[in-house]
Scaffold this motif. Sequence first.
Motif, PDB file in Angstrom:
ATOM      1  N   TYR A  50       0.812  -1.125  -0.100  1.00  0.00           N
ATOM      2  CA  TYR A  50       0.043   0.045   0.045  1.00  0.00           C
ATOM      3  C   TYR A  50       0.929   1.428  -0.013  1.00  0.00           C
ATOM      4  O   TYR A  50       0.676   2.196  -0.608  1.00  0.00           O
ATOM      5  CB  TYR A  50      -0.906   0.106   1.252  1.00  0.00           C
ATOM      6  N   ILE A  51       1.886   1.313   0.822  1.00  0.00           N
ATOM      7  CA  ILE A  51       2.714   2.367   0.866  1.00  0.00           C
ATOM      8  C   ILE A  51       3.440   2.508  -0.480  1.00  0.00           C
ATOM      9  O   ILE A  51       3.587   3.813  -0.871  1.00  0.00           O
ATOM     10  CB  ILE A  51       4.020   2.239   2.143  1.00  0.00           C
ATOM     11  N   LEU A  52       4.108   1.506  -1.140  1.00  0.00           N
ATOM     12  CA  LEU A  52       4.579   1.641  -2.477  1.00  0.00           C
ATOM     13  C   LEU A  52       3.647   2.146  -3.459  1.00  0.00           C
ATOM     14  O   LEU A  52       4.238   3.123  -3.879  1.00  0.00           O
ATOM     15  CB  LEU A  52       5.089   0.223  -2.923  1.00  0.00           C
ATOM     16  N   ASN A  53       2.418   1.668  -3.411  1.00  0.00           N
ATOM     17  CA  ASN A  53       1.761   2.415  -4.357  1.00  0.00           C
ATOM     18  C   ASN A  53       1.319   3.768  -4.039  1.00  0.00           C
ATOM     19  O   ASN A  53       0.489   4.403  -4.903  1.00  0.00           O
ATOM     20  CB  ASN A  53       0.404   1.549  -4.341  1.00  0.00           C
ATOM     21  N   MET A  54       1.359   4.358  -2.821  1.00  0.00           N
ATOM     22  CA  MET A  54       1.011   5.466  -2.690  1.00  0.00           C
ATOM     23  C   MET A  54       2.172   6.642  -2.884  1.00  0.00           C
ATOM     24  O   MET A  54       2.095   7.802  -2.754  1.00  0.00           O
ATOM     25  CB  MET A  54       0.647   5.557  -1.137  1.00  0.00           C
ATOM     26  N   MET A  55       3.453   6.129  -3.220  1.00  0.00           N
ATOM     27  CA  MET A  55       4.625   6.921  -3.556  1.00  0.00           C
ATOM     28  C   MET A  55       4.387   7.471  -4.866  1.00  0.00           C
ATOM     29  O   MET A  55       4.720   6.336  -5.775  1.00  0.00           O
ATOM     30  CB  MET A  55       5.629   6.206  -3.134  1.00  0.00           C
ATOM     31  N   PRO A  56       4.348   8.712  -5.270  1.00  0.00           N
ATOM     32  CA  PRO A  56       4.401   9.125  -6.504  1.00  0.00           C
ATOM     33  C   PRO A  56       5.607   8.526  -7.328  1.00  0.00           C
ATOM     34  O   PRO A  56       5.597   8.620  -8.665  1.00  0.00           O
ATOM     35  CB  PRO A  56       4.262  10.346  -6.654  1.00  0.00           C
ATOM     36  N   GLN A  57       6.922   8.861  -6.859  1.00  0.00           N
ATOM     37  CA  GLN A  57       7.986   8.336  -7.556  1.00  0.00           C
ATOM     38  C   GLN A  57       7.887   6.690  -7.756  1.00  0.00           C
ATOM     39  O   GLN A  57       8.568   6.340  -9.081  1.00  0.00           O
ATOM     40  CB  GLN A  57       9.471   8.447  -6.494  1.00  0.00           C
ATOM     41  N   ARG A  83      12.836  -5.057 -11.878  1.00  0.00           N
ATOM     42  CA  ARG A  83      11.834  -5.030 -10.818  1.00  0.00           C
ATOM     43  C   ARG A  83      12.587  -4.967  -9.606  1.00  0.00           C
ATOM     44  O   ARG A  83      12.332  -4.089  -8.645  1.00  0.00           O
ATOM     45  CB  ARG A  83      10.972  -6.227 -10.790  1.00  0.00           C
ATOM     46  N   ALA A  84      13.645  -5.735  -9.191  1.00  0.00           N
ATOM     47  CA  ALA A  84      14.331  -5.676  -8.006  1.00  0.00           C
ATOM     48  C   ALA A  84      15.283  -4.150  -7.992  1.00  0.00           C
ATOM     49  O   ALA A  84      15.195  -3.528  -6.836  1.00  0.00           O
ATOM     50  CB  ALA A  84      15.477  -6.713  -8.054  1.00  0.00           C
ATOM     51  N   ASN A  85      15.689  -3.732  -9.230  1.00  0.00           N
ATOM     52  CA  ASN A  85      16.288  -2.618  -9.062  1.00  0.00           C
ATOM     53  C   ASN A  85      15.171  -1.294  -8.863  1.00  0.00           C
ATOM     54  O   ASN A  85      15.486  -0.132  -8.269  1.00  0.00           O
ATOM     55  CB  ASN A  85      16.938  -2.202 -10.251  1.00  0.00           C
ATOM     56  N   LEU A  86      14.230  -1.426  -9.216  1.00  0.00           N
ATOM     57  CA  LEU A  86      13.039  -0.598  -9.111  1.00  0.00           C
ATOM     58  C   LEU A  86      12.474  -0.307  -7.571  1.00  0.00           C
ATOM     59  O   LEU A  86      12.554   0.542  -6.943  1.00  0.00           O
ATOM     60  CB  LEU A  86      11.710  -0.880 -10.139  1.00  0.00           C
ATOM     61  N   VAL A  87      12.330  -1.576  -7.116  1.00  0.00           N
ATOM     62  CA  VAL A  87      11.762  -1.796  -5.722  1.00  0.00           C
ATOM     63  C   VAL A  87      12.809  -1.344  -4.565  1.00  0.00           C
ATOM     64  O   VAL A  87      12.502  -0.727  -3.625  1.00  0.00           O
ATOM     65  CB  VAL A  87      11.039  -3.070  -5.503  1.00  0.00           C
ATOM     66  N   GLU A  88      13.888  -1.851  -4.889  1.00  0.00           N
ATOM     67  CA  GLU A  88      14.882  -1.754  -3.582  1.00  0.00           C
ATOM     68  C   GLU A  88      15.225  -0.510  -3.047  1.00  0.00           C
ATOM     69  O   GLU A  88      15.327  -0.239  -1.721  1.00  0.00           O
ATOM     70  CB  GLU A  88      16.326  -2.463  -4.268  1.00  0.00           C
ATOM     71  N   PRO A  89      15.512   0.773  -3.770  1.00  0.00           N
ATOM     72  CA  PRO A  89      15.750   1.967  -3.097  1.00  0.00           C
ATOM     73  C   PRO A  89      14.328   2.445  -2.578  1.00  0.00           C
ATOM     74  O   PRO A  89      14.403   3.121  -1.176  1.00  0.00           O
ATOM     75  CB  PRO A  89      15.698   2.912  -4.595  1.00  0.00           C
ATOM     76  N   PHE A  90      13.291   1.940  -2.948  1.00  0.00           N
ATOM     77  CA  PHE A  90      11.873   2.407  -2.303  1.00  0.00           C
ATOM     78  C   PHE A  90      11.552   1.572  -0.833  1.00  0.00           C
ATOM     79  O   PHE A  90      11.468   2.008   0.352  1.00  0.00           O
ATOM     80  CB  PHE A  90      10.500   2.203  -3.223  1.00  0.00           C
ATOM     81  N   GLN A  91      11.991   0.479  -0.822  1.00  0.00           N
ATOM     82  CA  GLN A  91      12.126  -0.525   0.233  1.00  0.00           C
ATOM     83  C   GLN A  91      12.822  -0.044   1.427  1.00  0.00           C
ATOM     84  O   GLN A  91      12.789   0.082   2.573  1.00  0.00           O
ATOM     85  CB  GLN A  91      12.268  -1.960  -0.017  1.00  0.00           C
ATOM     86  N   ASP A  92      14.291   0.386   0.675  1.00  0.00           N
ATOM     87  CA  ASP A  92      15.186   1.119   2.059  1.00  0.00           C
ATOM     88  C   ASP A  92      14.468   2.166   2.584  1.00  0.00           C
ATOM     89  O   ASP A  92      14.537   2.403   3.723  1.00  0.00           O
ATOM     90  CB  ASP A  92      16.570   1.376   1.266  1.00  0.00           C
TER      91      ASP A  92
END
Length: 193
Positions: A31-38, A115-124
């Motif tokens: 949910y948090i990822l989907n709410m982040m505009p970046q 996908r891993a490169n996309l998600v990793e910075p946001f997960q951090d």
Amino acid sequence: MKNFKILFTSLALLLFGFSNAQKIGVVDTNYILNMMPQYKEAEARLNSQIDTWEQELQSMQAEYDKKKSAFENEKVLLIGDQLKLREKEVADLDKNIKTTTSLRFGKTGEIHQLRANLVEPFQDQIFTAIRTMVQKNGLGIVLDKSNDINVISLEKRYDYTDKVLDILLKGTTDKEKKSSKKSKISFSELTFA
């Protein structure tokens, strides 16, 4: 007197147990990822690349179907080396399609790496915000309800998703105010072929 000692010991253990109890919170990282505009912007770029790859594969498949059909129709007319050459040409196209599909969409393909490169910075960023929220609220355990954890019932007071999202969005706006020249997120590791 013996009953009093048992009662006192039981009461002391019970109170000690309550004093050491851990506070538990739940967060929904999807949910948090989907709410982040970046994240949405980066995901749109990734989906665009996937569409391009799928169109490439469709055109390769159309070419293969056309050549295979032509080969099947002309097979009786071809002899010797011509037959082998055309057969090899069709087999090579089929092999090329399978190899490209595996390299792009396979288990260890480019799509999974992107996908891993996309998600990793946001997960951090999310995990940093979760650590901040844990410290502010004195939580001992935080569960992620989006990662195969079955949360049967959850009271709103134990769901810290919005608090983590507030920390993230507040941090994003603070960074944007400090440096308006820098982009929101670097996509340098997201190279598209």
